[in-house]
Write a protein that holds these residues in place. Sequence first.
Motif, PDB file in Angstrom:
ATOM      1  N   THR A 113       0.856  -1.101  -0.043  1.00  0.00           N
ATOM      2  CA  THR A 113      -0.035   0.107   0.054  1.00  0.00           C
ATOM      3  C   THR A 113       0.901   1.286  -0.005  1.00  0.00           C
ATOM      4  O   THR A 113       0.692   2.142  -0.724  1.00  0.00           O
ATOM      5  N   GLU A 114       2.101   1.216   0.974  1.00  0.00           N
ATOM      6  CA  GLU A 114       2.749   2.375   0.867  1.00  0.00           C
ATOM      7  C   GLU A 114       3.512   2.612  -0.483  1.00  0.00           C
ATOM      8  O   GLU A 114       3.595   3.934  -0.886  1.00  0.00           O
ATOM      9  N   LEU A 115       3.889   1.560  -1.157  1.00  0.00           N
ATOM     10  CA  LEU A 115       4.436   1.820  -2.398  1.00  0.00           C
ATOM     11  C   LEU A 115       3.427   2.324  -3.542  1.00  0.00           C
ATOM     12  O   LEU A 115       3.966   3.087  -4.092  1.00  0.00           O
ATOM     13  N   MET A 116       2.437   1.824  -3.487  1.00  0.00           N
ATOM     14  CA  MET A 116       1.376   2.174  -4.363  1.00  0.00           C
ATOM     15  C   MET A 116       1.011   3.665  -4.276  1.00  0.00           C
ATOM     16  O   MET A 116       0.744   4.454  -5.307  1.00  0.00           O
ATOM     17  N   ASN A 117       0.946   3.972  -2.901  1.00  0.00           N
ATOM     18  CA  ASN A 117       0.481   5.404  -2.651  1.00  0.00           C
ATOM     19  C   ASN A 117       1.596   6.237  -3.081  1.00  0.00           C
ATOM     20  O   ASN A 117       1.272   7.178  -3.764  1.00  0.00           O
ATOM     21  N   LEU A 118       2.938   5.855  -3.134  1.00  0.00           N
ATOM     22  CA  LEU A 118       4.072   6.857  -3.394  1.00  0.00           C
ATOM     23  C   LEU A 118       4.255   6.992  -4.947  1.00  0.00           C
ATOM     24  O   LEU A 118       4.518   7.792  -5.415  1.00  0.00           O
ATOM     25  N   ILE A 119       4.044   5.785  -5.626  1.00  0.00           N
ATOM     26  CA  ILE A 119       4.266   5.926  -7.000  1.00  0.00           C
ATOM     27  C   ILE A 119       3.291   6.511  -7.494  1.00  0.00           C
ATOM     28  O   ILE A 119       3.266   7.314  -8.646  1.00  0.00           O
ATOM     29  N   SER A 120       1.890   6.598  -6.956  1.00  0.00           N
ATOM     30  CA  SER A 120       1.038   7.464  -7.515  1.00  0.00           C
ATOM     31  C   SER A 120       1.312   8.860  -7.426  1.00  0.00           C
ATOM     32  O   SER A 120       0.796   9.703  -8.406  1.00  0.00           O
TER      33      SER A 120
END
Length: 289
Positions: free
Chosen positions: A134-141
Amino acid sequence: MLKKLNKVVRETNNFLSRYLYVQKQTDLILPMKYGLFPGGKKIRSKIILDVGKIFNIKKEILMPLCGAVECIHAYSLIHDDLPCMDDDDLRRGKLSTHKKFGEATAVLAGNSLLTLAFEILSKKNFNIKNKTKTELMNLISKCSGHEGIAGGQFSDLNFERKKIPLSKITEMQIKKTGKLFSFCCIAPILIAQKYKFVKKFEIIGLEIGFLFQIVDDLIDFRGISKNAGKKTKKDYKKGKATLISLLGYKNTIKYEEKLKKKILYKLKNFGKKADDLRETINFIVKRNK
Ligand code: GRG
């Protein structure tokens, strides 16, 4: 370095080919593949693996991240070449995607690559904790949208033929190019859960991206299109706001050298484990494509 980079190219392309092979073979798969392969230095993937090495994260764990980042990057290039953006006929030494398949197809292939990135990151076999996913998807968004690549591109287009101060050019280039590099630097640290290093590597990533963009502008300025695999000397013709348009060629080279030294200094406490990342940073400055 070239040997190592070519290995990353092979491994990332293999990951993506295998991933696309088991997808439903829709009519968009061909233009999506065209935007992904061949060509592409895979420098962002290399940086993910370089930082992964510093924080002891195995390559196998990082491959989906590399694949996802290259999908977003390829998407940004396909859209960047469109007539309503930077209007380029040539990319990676071949016709740009819209020239080959038409504009509507290029838009949709680009969109599909963006969503594919999130599909890859959400897969079960991307074997990391759900919280980290979730952290990675938030950051890449965040790095890709209006605060990142898209926002940077918006400013880039808006700044054409205007006198723009250094702070604004820096901000635009950091968004357009730096944000995705900063994602590449932070992502392995989030997986390693070494949170105290996040801020430092976020800045290192932004600076590497800025350095990369400065070199990109210098390549355009020097204008050896055959090496670059795309049309060169375009920034001047289009009145793009770049460091070169503001500071001139010689001062931009000085700026680039200073920035490289500043980044390398920040890595001084990371010993031999950071050698690959140092090598990549030196490569970024020496490259001619
Ligand atoms: C929201 C992802 C997204 C895109 C839409 C069109 C657009 C908005 C953004 C374009 C941003 C852009 C093209 C930035 C330039 C970055 C840059 C220096 C690209 C060249 O990267 P290389 O040299 O390319 O790594 P290769 O071909 O080696 O992969």
